[in-house]
Design a protein around this motif. Structure first.
Motif, mmCIF file in Angstrom:
data_model
loop_
_atom_site.group_PDB
_atom_site.id
_atom_site.type_symbol
_atom_site.label_atom_id
_atom_site.label_comp_id
_atom_site.label_asym_id
_atom_site.label_seq_id
_atom_site.Cartn_x
_atom_site.Cartn_y
_atom_site.Cartn_z
ATOM 1 N N TRP A 84 81.902 46.866 -72.358
ATOM 2 C CA TRP A 84 81.956 48.174 -71.719
ATOM 3 C C TRP A 84 80.772 49.045 -72.136
ATOM 4 O O TRP A 84 80.326 49.006 -73.282
ATOM 5 C CB TRP A 84 83.261 48.874 -72.081
ATOM 6 C CG TRP A 84 83.425 50.173 -71.359
ATOM 7 C CD1 TRP A 84 83.997 50.361 -70.139
ATOM 8 C CD2 TRP A 84 82.996 51.470 -71.796
ATOM 9 N NE1 TRP A 84 83.953 51.680 -69.787
ATOM 10 C CE2 TRP A 84 83.337 52.392 -70.795
ATOM 11 C CE3 TRP A 84 82.348 51.929 -72.935
ATOM 12 C CZ2 TRP A 84 83.065 53.750 -70.896
ATOM 13 C CZ3 TRP A 84 82.067 53.275 -73.035
ATOM 14 C CH2 TRP A 84 82.430 54.178 -72.030
ATOM 15 N N GLU A 107 81.091 51.458 -66.698
ATOM 16 C CA GLU A 107 82.157 52.362 -66.231
ATOM 17 C C GLU A 107 81.862 52.876 -64.824
ATOM 18 O O GLU A 107 82.713 52.845 -63.943
ATOM 19 C CB GLU A 107 82.317 53.538 -67.195
ATOM 20 C CG GLU A 107 83.367 54.546 -66.776
ATOM 21 C CD GLU A 107 84.791 54.012 -66.794
ATOM 22 O OE1 GLU A 107 85.594 54.426 -65.940
ATOM 23 O OE2 GLU A 107 85.113 53.181 -67.660
ATOM 24 N N TYR A 142 82.107 50.123 -62.242
ATOM 25 C CA TYR A 142 83.529 49.858 -61.998
ATOM 26 C C TYR A 142 84.062 50.831 -60.945
ATOM 27 O O TYR A 142 84.763 50.441 -60.010
ATOM 28 C CB TYR A 142 84.294 50.001 -63.314
ATOM 29 C CG TYR A 142 85.791 49.908 -63.197
ATOM 30 C CD1 TYR A 142 86.432 48.683 -63.042
ATOM 31 C CD2 TYR A 142 86.589 51.053 -63.268
ATOM 32 C CE1 TYR A 142 87.823 48.595 -62.957
ATOM 33 C CE2 TYR A 142 87.971 50.977 -63.187
ATOM 34 C CZ TYR A 142 88.579 49.740 -63.028
ATOM 35 O OH TYR A 142 89.952 49.658 -62.941
ATOM 36 N N ARG A 191 87.245 57.303 -69.785
ATOM 37 C CA ARG A 191 87.085 55.905 -69.395
ATOM 38 C C ARG A 191 88.287 55.417 -68.593
ATOM 39 O O ARG A 191 89.437 55.693 -68.961
ATOM 40 C CB ARG A 191 86.919 55.070 -70.668
ATOM 41 C CG ARG A 191 86.881 53.595 -70.442
ATOM 42 C CD ARG A 191 86.739 52.851 -71.757
ATOM 43 N NE ARG A 191 86.811 51.418 -71.529
ATOM 44 C CZ ARG A 191 86.633 50.505 -72.452
ATOM 45 N NH1 ARG A 191 86.373 50.878 -73.688
ATOM 46 N NH2 ARG A 191 86.708 49.231 -72.163
ATOM 47 N N CYS A 236 87.870 52.048 -66.916
ATOM 48 C CA CYS A 236 87.695 50.595 -66.899
ATOM 49 C C CYS A 236 88.186 50.040 -68.237
ATOM 50 O O CYS A 236 87.536 50.198 -69.267
ATOM 51 C CB CYS A 236 86.228 50.234 -66.682
ATOM 52 S SG CYS A 236 85.901 48.467 -66.658
ATOM 53 N N ASP A 281 89.283 47.216 -71.111
ATOM 54 C CA ASP A 281 88.597 46.025 -71.625
ATOM 55 C C ASP A 281 88.931 44.779 -70.805
ATOM 56 O O ASP A 281 88.069 43.938 -70.566
ATOM 57 C CB ASP A 281 88.952 45.784 -73.094
ATOM 58 C CG ASP A 281 88.240 46.757 -74.024
ATOM 59 O OD1 ASP A 281 87.185 47.289 -73.630
ATOM 60 O OD2 ASP A 281 88.744 46.980 -75.139
ATOM 61 N N VAL A 328 86.600 44.642 -67.703
ATOM 62 C CA VAL A 328 85.137 44.703 -67.862
ATOM 63 C C VAL A 328 84.461 43.471 -67.258
ATOM 64 O O VAL A 328 83.456 43.592 -66.558
ATOM 65 C CB VAL A 328 84.747 44.878 -69.344
ATOM 66 C CG1 VAL A 328 83.265 44.636 -69.556
ATOM 67 C CG2 VAL A 328 85.120 46.269 -69.825
#
Length: 95
Positions: A24, A29, A32, A80, A82, A84, A87
């Motif tokens: 990440w 981010e 995403y 955040r 997104c 883990d 990712v």
């Protein structure tokens, strides 16, 4: 070169390569968020929607709001989004 042909050549920008994100980052981010809304990245979003800037949160720099191709809006949080586990699904394009 006329404005129309300049815009057409700019609109034809295609990525040279693609890879998947490994960890990440702020860039991952935002990618995403663009990909959730149906775009490759900021480049494609600006081409399709014909906008000069994307609305971002001033505190984090993350994308705040995107308009999908069907004109539905996606709104994102300052933090955040997104996780883990997601990712590795994010595609990173190189131009």
């Amino acid at each position: 070169m006329s404005e129309d042909s300049a815009a057409a050549s700019k609109a034809d920008i295609k990525p040279k390569s693609i890879s998947h994100a490994k960890k990440w980052s702020d860039e991952v981010e935002n990618l995403y968020r663009f990909q959730q809304a149906g775009y490759r990245d900021e480049v494609e979003y600006k081409q399709v929607k014909q906008v000069d800037a994307v609305e971002c949160w001033p505190e984090t720099g993350f994308v705040k709001k995107l308009q999908r191709k069907d004109n539905t809006f996606y709104y994102y949080n300052k933090q955040r989004e997104c996780e883990d586990k997601d990712v590795h699904k994010v595609k990173v394009y190189v131009y």
